[in-house]
Design a protein around this motif. Structure first.
Motif, PDB file in Angstrom:
ATOM      1  N   PRO A 124      -7.215  68.340  95.723  1.00 49.87           N
ATOM      2  CA  PRO A 124      -6.845  68.142  94.120  1.00 49.87           C
ATOM      3  C   PRO A 124      -5.716  67.765  94.029  1.00 49.87           C
ATOM      4  O   PRO A 124      -4.437  67.672  94.463  1.00 49.87           O
ATOM      5  N   ALA A 125      -5.490  66.525  93.245  1.00 49.60           N
ATOM      6  CA  ALA A 125      -4.611  66.006  92.699  1.00 49.60           C
ATOM      7  C   ALA A 125      -4.083  65.345  91.175  1.00 49.60           C
ATOM      8  O   ALA A 125      -5.400  65.298  90.180  1.00 49.60           O
ATOM      9  N   ARG A 126      -3.322  65.498  90.392  1.00 50.91           N
ATOM     10  CA  ARG A 126      -2.742  64.425  88.536  1.00 50.91           C
ATOM     11  C   ARG A 126      -1.567  64.446  88.890  1.00 50.91           C
ATOM     12  O   ARG A 126      -1.495  62.942  88.387  1.00 50.91           O
ATOM     13  N   MET A 127      -0.266  65.227  89.253  1.00 44.77           N
ATOM     14  CA  MET A 127       0.705  64.179  88.866  1.00 44.77           C
ATOM     15  C   MET A 127       0.886  63.501  90.118  1.00 44.77           C
ATOM     16  O   MET A 127       1.925  63.444  91.392  1.00 44.77           O
ATOM     17  N   HIS A 128       0.170  62.422  90.803  1.00 46.52           N
ATOM     18  CA  HIS A 128      -0.176  61.578  91.614  1.00 46.52           C
ATOM     19  C   HIS A 128       0.043  60.003  91.138  1.00 46.52           C
ATOM     20  O   HIS A 128      -0.344  59.557  89.991  1.00 46.52           O
ATOM     21  N   ARG A 166      -3.624  46.665  86.098  1.00 45.80           N
ATOM     22  CA  ARG A 166      -5.159  46.200  86.954  1.00 45.80           C
ATOM     23  C   ARG A 166      -4.912  46.670  88.843  1.00 45.80           C
ATOM     24  O   ARG A 166      -4.334  46.539  89.523  1.00 45.80           O
ATOM     25  N   ASP A 167      -6.598  46.924  88.551  1.00 44.11           N
ATOM     26  CA  ASP A 167      -6.688  47.511  90.402  1.00 44.11           C
ATOM     27  C   ASP A 167      -5.996  48.539  89.925  1.00 44.11           C
ATOM     28  O   ASP A 167      -5.017  48.582  91.554  1.00 44.11           O
ATOM     29  N   PRO A 168      -5.958  49.546  89.634  1.00 46.04           N
ATOM     30  CA  PRO A 168      -5.251  50.944  90.356  1.00 46.04           C
ATOM     31  C   PRO A 168      -6.262  51.520  91.543  1.00 46.04           C
ATOM     32  O   PRO A 168      -7.267  51.484  91.217  1.00 46.04           O
ATOM     33  N   TYR A 169      -5.387  52.189  92.024  1.00 42.50           N
ATOM     34  CA  TYR A 169      -6.318  53.202  93.009  1.00 42.50           C
ATOM     35  C   TYR A 169      -6.252  54.575  92.984  1.00 42.50           C
ATOM     36  O   TYR A 169      -4.833  55.526  92.410  1.00 42.50           O
ATOM     37  N   GLY A 213      -8.892  63.646  89.422  1.00 44.88           N
ATOM     38  CA  GLY A 213      -7.923  63.868  88.758  1.00 44.88           C
ATOM     39  C   GLY A 213      -6.315  63.145  88.209  1.00 44.88           C
ATOM     40  O   GLY A 213      -5.446  63.375  87.576  1.00 44.88           O
ATOM     41  N   THR A 214      -6.571  61.691  89.126  1.00 48.02           N
ATOM     42  CA  THR A 214      -5.999  60.915  88.204  1.00 48.02           C
ATOM     43  C   THR A 214      -6.377  59.586  87.529  1.00 48.02           C
ATOM     44  O   THR A 214      -5.889  58.426  87.086  1.00 48.02           O
ATOM     45  N   GLU A 215      -7.658  59.564  87.517  1.00 50.53           N
ATOM     46  CA  GLU A 215      -8.082  58.531  86.445  1.00 50.53           C
ATOM     47  C   GLU A 215      -7.547  58.130  85.178  1.00 50.53           C
ATOM     48  O   GLU A 215      -7.782  57.095  84.555  1.00 50.53           O
ATOM     49  N   PHE A 216      -7.522  59.222  83.984  1.00 58.63           N
ATOM     50  CA  PHE A 216      -7.128  59.431  83.689  1.00 58.63           C
ATOM     51  C   PHE A 216      -5.932  58.648  82.989  1.00 58.63           C
ATOM     52  O   PHE A 216      -5.568  58.334  82.005  1.00 58.63           O
ATOM     53  N   LYS A 217      -4.985  58.586  84.241  1.00 56.31           N
ATOM     54  CA  LYS A 217      -3.929  58.235  83.470  1.00 56.31           C
ATOM     55  C   LYS A 217      -3.652  56.413  83.389  1.00 56.31           C
ATOM     56  O   LYS A 217      -2.857  55.711  83.050  1.00 56.31           O
ATOM     57  N   VAL A 218      -4.865  55.758  83.758  1.00 56.34           N
ATOM     58  CA  VAL A 218      -4.799  54.381  83.405  1.00 56.34           C
ATOM     59  C   VAL A 218      -5.011  54.219  81.896  1.00 56.34           C
ATOM     60  O   VAL A 218      -4.318  53.491  81.226  1.00 56.34           O
ATOM     61  N   LEU A 228       3.621  61.781  83.395  1.00 58.28           N
ATOM     62  CA  LEU A 228       2.416  62.134  83.174  1.00 58.28           C
ATOM     63  C   LEU A 228       2.494  60.084  83.393  1.00 58.28           C
ATOM     64  O   LEU A 228       1.522  59.322  84.402  1.00 58.28           O
ATOM     65  N   VAL A 229       2.850  58.949  81.914  1.00 53.49           N
ATOM     66  CA  VAL A 229       2.713  58.195  82.792  1.00 53.49           C
ATOM     67  C   VAL A 229       4.213  57.732  82.150  1.00 53.49           C
ATOM     68  O   VAL A 229       4.784  58.774  80.687  1.00 53.49           O
TER      69      VAL A 229
END
Length: 330
Positions: A145-149, A299-302, A306-311, A242-243
């Motif tokens: 589980p990852a979110r604050m990453h 561009r080109d996020p990894y 759990g972290t896709e929302f940050k984009v 978060l951002v």
């Protein structure tokens, strides 16, 4: 627990000599992160702590249009500094949103630059797979589980986030770190101070053992540069981002002549969005151009589950912040 030696030297040279001579020694300033890692989390081990809190490294001065901040100046002291209030409001916003009042009265500027990640896998000794804590062991956050990453500068070896708010604003303003160690003094731009994880997530910055941050130089912007630091978090009280975005624009005749953009909450290091700045220069201060810059910045996020929302969140924040500093409505 093993015996821990505490030393409090009176001179800078003495402090450097003590740490340089002992691979198990480390500097101690405010201790708001260091003591947690050592005594509570148990993820670092030292034989000796060398307290630099009383060395002459506190306070601010202005020389040739540059604000010099001593490394043991506290966050609260810097936020209350008259030059910061008048000339660097973006830095003040980052300081005040970065910690509670109690922490700001203890935490130092040098310590803030050197704070370790809040990644729960790094701070939990029960988790074996952490390349930052145990090189070569893997990264549990990539599969757990990852979110604050982090999503920028990240990869399969590490997605630990750099949590500082202050550093985001300082990166945007081209701050320079003053360093002193057994081999003398040197200066490093903050944009070059941090090391992205790559194959060695345990190496976080360019400091050699025995070197310390003595000061930070922040160029004072010329009049007309509008800037803001904006932080999105789960709740309004003290919490990590978060951002976040530190944005500054200079607009002449409707065209952007200077653009600065740095991001927090998304990078393994405080993230300077160079490509987005390049795109904005010379363009009109329109929302369409801000959206284009936001897309380039992310561009080109990894990402992992759990972290896709940050984009999308970071892109929206960039547009909102640029609109505010420009006064754009279209």
């Amino acid at each position: 627990m093993s015996v821990l030696e505490y030393r409090r030297p009176e001179q800078l040279a003495e402090a450097i000599a003590l740490v340089s001579a002992d691979p198990g020694a480390a500097y101690l300033a405010g201790g708001t992160t260091q003591l947690d890692l050592l005594l509570k989390d148990g993820v670092v081990e030292y034989r000796t702590l060398v307290d630099i809190g009383r060395l002459p490294l506190r306070g601010t001065s202005v020389v040739d249009g540059v604000l010099r901040v001593g490394a043991v100046t506290t966050m609260e002291e810097l936020a209350a500094d008259a030059v910061v209030i008048e000339r660097l409001p973006m830095v003040r916003e980052a300081l005040l949103s970065g910690a509670s009042t109690q922490l700001r009265n203890m935490a130092t500027i040098g310590g803030n630059l050197l704070q370790r990640t809040r990644c729960r896998y790094f701070r939990d000794r029960a988790v074996a797979a952490c390349n930052k804590r145990a090189p070569g062991s893997g990264c549990a956050a990539v599969r757990g589980p990852a979110r604050m990453h982090a999503i920028l500068g990240a990869g399969e070896n590490c997605i630990a986030l750099h949590a500082s708010d202050l550093c985001v604003a300082l990166v945007a303003l081209d701050a320079v770190v003053g360093i002193e160690g057994p081999d003398g003094q040197r200066s490093v731009p903050l944009t070059e101070f941090y090391v992205m994880p790559g194959e060695r997530p345990d190496v976080e910055n360019v400091l050699a053992h025995g070197e310390m941050i003595t000061h930070v130089d922040v160029p004072l912007p010329a009049a007309g540069l509008r800037a803001q630091y904006v932080k999105v978090r789960d709740w309004a009280s003290y919490e990590f981002a978060l951002v976040s975005a530190a944005a500054a624009l200079r607009i002449e005749g409707g065209a952007i002549t200077e653009a600065r953009l740095a991001l927090g909450g998304v990078g393994t290091v405080p993230w300077r969005a160079w490509a987005a700045e390049d795109l904005l220069r010379g363009r009109q201060a329109y929302e369409a151009n801000f959206r284009a810059a936001a897309e380039v910045a992310l561009r080109d996020p990894y990402t992992v589950p759990g972290t896709e929302f940050k984009v999308g969140l970071a892109q929206r924040l960039i547009v909102r912040t640029l609109k505010y500093v420009s006064g754009a409505q279209a």
